[in-house]
Write a protein that holds these residues in place. Structure first.
Motif, PDB file in Angstrom:
ATOM      1  N   ARG A 120       0.745  -1.195   0.012  1.00  0.00           N
ATOM      2  CA  ARG A 120       0.004   0.057   0.030  1.00  0.00           C
ATOM      3  C   ARG A 120       0.809   1.196   0.057  1.00  0.00           C
ATOM      4  O   ARG A 120       1.832   1.472   0.769  1.00  0.00           O
ATOM      5  N   ASN A 128      -5.119  -0.842  -7.300  1.00  0.00           N
ATOM      6  CA  ASN A 128      -6.311  -0.662  -6.920  1.00  0.00           C
ATOM      7  C   ASN A 128      -7.214  -1.647  -7.482  1.00  0.00           C
ATOM      8  O   ASN A 128      -8.518  -1.297  -7.894  1.00  0.00           O
ATOM      9  N   GLU A 184      -3.145   4.177  -2.327  1.00  0.00           N
ATOM     10  CA  GLU A 184      -3.132   3.107  -3.668  1.00  0.00           C
ATOM     11  C   GLU A 184      -2.687   1.987  -3.125  1.00  0.00           C
ATOM     12  O   GLU A 184      -1.703   1.417  -2.157  1.00  0.00           O
ATOM     13  N   VAL A 185      -3.182   0.928  -3.588  1.00  0.00           N
ATOM     14  CA  VAL A 185      -2.899  -0.524  -3.158  1.00  0.00           C
ATOM     15  C   VAL A 185      -2.288  -1.101  -4.702  1.00  0.00           C
ATOM     16  O   VAL A 185      -2.833  -1.360  -5.723  1.00  0.00           O
TER      17      VAL A 185
END
Length: 127
Positions: A75, A109, A79-80
């Motif tokens: 992460r 994401n 945002e992932v």
């Protein structure tokens, strides 16, 4: 007698064609049940068909290809970033799947943004 045999032959071929059509139409391949050579080819065919014009999300890839062979996630603020690897080429028979035997798919994401050899480099740069 000949007409009766001919009718059964035609009926049998018709039933066979119907069953074959139903199987081809409705049977979904299960990557988890495949031998490793078939799964490798299945993964490669799917990944080769990916295009920027038709983006896919993480869930649809997981539904179609099943569990990835390797996965990493991180992460960065909101945002992932997640990269998943599916085995697409056999290199060494050692019982271990390594990144050089896989194709990476990079998701931001949950949406696919990059795949192929440069995906892991991009994953490492992000965050």
């Amino acid at each position: 007698m000949f007409k009766k045999v001919f009718r059964y032959l035609i009926l049998g071929l018709g039933v066979y064609a119907l069953i074959a059509t139903l199987v081809i139409t409705f049977y979904k391949d299960d990557p988890q049940a495949m031998i490793w050579q078939d799964r490798e080819a299945f993964n490669k065919r799917y990944i080769d068909k990916l295009t920027i014009e038709n983006p896919v999300n993480l869930n649809s890839v997981l539904d179609y290809l099943g569990s990835p062979d390797l996965t990493f996630a991180k992460r960065d603020k909101e945002e992932v970033w997640q990269i998943i690897f599916y085995r697409t080429q056999h290199i060494k028979s050692d019982g271990i799947t390594t990144m050089d035997e896989c194709s990476g798919l990079l998701f931001k994401n949950g949406e696919l943004v990059l795949w192929g050899p440069s995906a892991f480099d991009a994953y490492q740069r992000e965050g």
